[in-house]
Each structure stands twice: as structure tokens, then as C-alpha cells.
Scaffold this active site. Sequence first.
Site, PDB file in Angstrom:
ATOM      1  N   HIS A  21       0.837  -1.204   0.000  1.00 30.31           N
ATOM      2  CA  HIS A  21       0.000   0.000   0.000  1.00 30.31           C
ATOM      3  C   HIS A  21       0.876   1.260   0.000  1.00 30.31           C
ATOM      4  O   HIS A  21       0.687   2.161  -0.823  1.00 30.31           O
ATOM      5  CB  HIS A  21      -0.900  -0.017   1.241  1.00 30.31           C
ATOM      6  N   GLU A  22       1.833   1.310   0.913  1.00 32.74           N
ATOM      7  CA  GLU A  22       2.694   2.491   1.005  1.00 32.74           C
ATOM      8  C   GLU A  22       3.598   2.625  -0.210  1.00 32.74           C
ATOM      9  O   GLU A  22       3.981   3.737  -0.585  1.00 32.74           O
ATOM     10  CB  GLU A  22       3.529   2.439   2.287  1.00 32.74           C
ATOM     11  N   HIS A  25       1.872   4.851  -2.712  1.00 36.57           N
ATOM     12  CA  HIS A  25       2.057   6.272  -2.412  1.00 36.57           C
ATOM     13  C   HIS A  25       3.460   6.728  -2.810  1.00 36.57           C
ATOM     14  O   HIS A  25       3.641   7.788  -3.415  1.00 36.57           O
ATOM     15  CB  HIS A  25       1.859   6.528  -0.913  1.00 36.57           C
TER      16      HIS A  25
END
Length: 427
Positions: A21-22, A25
Amino acid sequence: MLVVVGILIFFLGLLFSIAWHELGHLAAAKLFGIKVTQYMVGFGRTVWSRKKGDTEYGLKLIPFGGYIRMIGMFPPKKDEKYGSTRSSAPFRAMIEDARQMSAEEITPEDAHKQFYQRSPWKRVVVMMAGPFMNLILAVGIFTAILMGHGIATPTTTVANISACVLPATAPNTEVCPADAPKSPAAAAGFQVGDRIVEFNGKPYASWDELQLAIRASSGSVPVVVERGGHRIPLQADLMQTDRPKLNSTSEYEKVGFLGLTPTSVLVKQDIGGVASTIGGFVSLTAQKVVELPQRVPDLVAAIFGGERHQDSPVGIVGASRLGGEVLASEKVGVDDRIIMMFNLLAGVNLSLFVFNMLPILPLDGGHAVGAIWEGIRRKFAKLVRRPDPGPFDTARLMPLAYAVSLIFIAYSLLVLVADVVNPVKLF
């Protein structure tokens, strides 16, 4: 031992999902020239890190989340020169402010690399990249399972027949109480292996349609089954009784009850079937996320010894315990256990996607809405020939974000306690 191994494996899978997920980003931020000072998996004290370029990559002591830090997350105040740096993790930002940790100093050479300076659509991409990475992982796992292994699809062939009628909330038992009435299926003479070809005068080829017809019926209903190559007419007296709603184990409604379980077969899906099935998963997950506030009474009751339903919310601890339970179970084969673990992991990633898409701060969706609102304001100002209103200061909404964060933290602690004292069990 298998339970511990299963918990560890599934926990590592959850950590990978967070890191994945990170990474979304991080990749999007770097693509648009935003300086990212940290990429961390976990919280608390750093146990390992390595700096490459502008970014420090590392692992933290408490493995219950992750974050990246982008400079200029919020635009500068009127008396400030540079924007405010914050992490992408909702709760971490609140903790940093509570401890009065100053934002990392933005040097003149980095002044053009701030998050708030990017166009609204780029900021939306940066914030949505994390949840969409979870969606990509979930879709990839589900697709591999649906196309390579298949999905258990119920048929109209009878697998088991209930001997009697018990309340929906009664514990599972193979022994019927003396005062329990016979189930309609047992009284009508159904046998294991019967294939139901007609119900109440209508033919049915799928269990889903037949199940709806059964639930909507009551009283004496003619049924035709195929047994040993012959069609045999039966007469079933259906009862109206409380049963769980479809796709739920905690909500009940009064429906027609026959008292049989269908046989399931594995059916591999094509692209259309995969799209339809995953679409259904997304819809169901969104429904469950919306229902989270309604689950508070059940969670509190579960902590004090009440029933913990299978569709009850779980956290990292509860999900890991489910992984251990699945791997250690002897009720299904090894292949099925592995498939179930991957299904659980895909479901967690789907939940992370849906949850983070909620348009409220401090979630990713809330930051994206702020960028979208800024774009609308600027477009409108340009249309009516007014001065550019400048960047929308999302920091003004931080008091609301902190309130939401506190609610999330309280809810997470409630789920954690329930996962410890009364965990969800699949078997």
C-alpha cells in the site's frame, strides 16, 4: 504448531499488504517529483533502516501499519515560507502533532518538491495509489484462484439433510432434542444425492434461484427430484422460521425452511465470471464497511461472552488468528487450506481498499477530496474571472480529522480486545 505457523505466515502477508500500500504512495509521489523523506513499515522505534537518495527505507518495532513522509503535505500558513511535512498514516500524524514534533525543515533546493504544489489531479493520484495497490493485489489473488482453482458453486443436488428444525442461534449438534420437530426435507423423504429438478411446479437449474424460491415459500409445496435416473414427486410442508439473511450471519429474517444443504462443485471462471464475482466481492465489502458502526453493540457483547459472528469485524490480530486456524484445520485438505488463506488475504486487501477510499480525513480518500475541491474552486474562479484562490488548506480540517482518528482508534481497540478474548472462528 500449525496454528502458530499459520498465524506467522498470515501476519507476514498482512505486513506485505501494508508495505505494498505504502509503495503505491511512494511510487506515485516520486513519479511527480515530490520529495519523500521516509518509507517505513511499522511504527515506533526504528529497528533497521537504509537511506537511498532522498528517502530513508526501514522497519519499525511495532508492526501494525506503515507510512511515507512527503514534504509540504499541507500548504504554508501566511507567516510561513514552506509547507508542513506529515506522514501518510492517519494516526501517526496525530501522534506527531500531539508530541509537538516539528516538521522536517524544507531547504531552498527542495522548495519545488512539495506535495501541495502539485496539481490537484496529481495529488489525487498520489493519495489513491495506496488503496489501488491493495485493490490490484486483491484482484490478482482472486483472479488466480477463480481461474486456476475455481470457486465452490452450489448445485441443486442434495448433500445433507437436517434431521430436525432447530433455532438459527442454536449451537451445531448432530443430535436432535426429543421435542424438536422433523425438518420438512426429512419428513418429505428427501435423500442425499437427490437432484431437485422442479420446485412448486417450476424447473430450476441453479441453487441461487432455487434457494430464493424456498425462502419465499411456506406450506405444502410439490417438489420433483431425480433419483437413480427416475423422477420422483415429493410433497414438502415448508416452515416459516428465523434464518440468517443472505450474505449475513448476524441479521435474521423469517423465511421458508426446507432443511437441506446443496452439494458444491468447483467451477473455474472465465474473464466475465471473474469480473462479476470480484464486483460482487467489492459491493459486499463496501456494505460491510458501511455497517461497521452498527457492529459496536455486538463487539461489546462478544467481549463479555456474547456470540461472535463469522462476519464480525476483525483486526490484524484477529485476521492472523484466522490464518492460523485455517492452516491447522483438518476438516479440509491442504490445497483448500492454502486457497482459504489466500482468499482471506485478498479479502483483507479489498477491505483496505474500500476503507481508505472513504472521503473523510485522515484517510486517503479525505485527502483526495481536498485536492478535488481545490481543483473545482480554481476552475470556477477561472470561469468567472476571479483571482486564483490558491491551494485548499486541508490542515484546517485537522481538528475533524483528529476526532475521526480518535473514533477509529477506539474502534480498533474494541476490535482488538474482542479478537483476543472472543476471536472469530471459521470451523
